[in-house]
Design a protein around this motif. Structure first.
Motif: not given
Lengths: 76, 76
Positions: A1-26
């Motif tokens: 059987m399959k299981a899928r786990v999502h791991v996200m930084l908690k709210n309030g924790v700085l996410d430099p990868q996400g910020e880099a993606v946002r900047h690049a999209l802009g």
């Protein structure tokens, strides 16, 4: 059987990868992107009979750093 | 509105991160883990009116390396 786990930084924790993606999209001309958060998805192929509780133990011990990350488990 | 993008390595592409997780779980005594694949999840906060097609263009141009990765987009 399959299981899928999502791991996200908690709210309030700085996410430099996400910020880099946002900047690049802009910079590429994609307007209207207000925020980006990047996390991990881990797909596990488990023996039959494994339970969600088993996977949650794996998350607590290895897959997530619960100080700064939250996780969700989907079975099936 | 929110969009969630999953980016996974295509089948047949070696996944050293997933393999490392599988090995570590085995070493920690979690039996019955037959395979692990690790990918990325990207959560986008978009202006209202953004469509799935918009997000797919972002995936093709930036978020996924379509030579070795596949992606899925969920809106909502």
């Amino acid at each position: 059987m399959k299981a899928r786990v999502h791991v996200m930084l908690k709210n309030g924790v700085l996410d430099p990868q996400g910020e880099a993606v946002r900047h690049a999209l802009g910079a590429m001309g994609f307007d209207g992107v207000n925020g980006v958060r990047q996390g991990k998805v881990i797909e596990l192929d488990l023996n039959d009979g494994a339970t969600q509780a088993d996977v949650e133990v794996m998350c607590e011990k290895l897959l997530a750093n619960t100080v700064i990350e939250s996780y969700t488990v989907e079975m099936g």
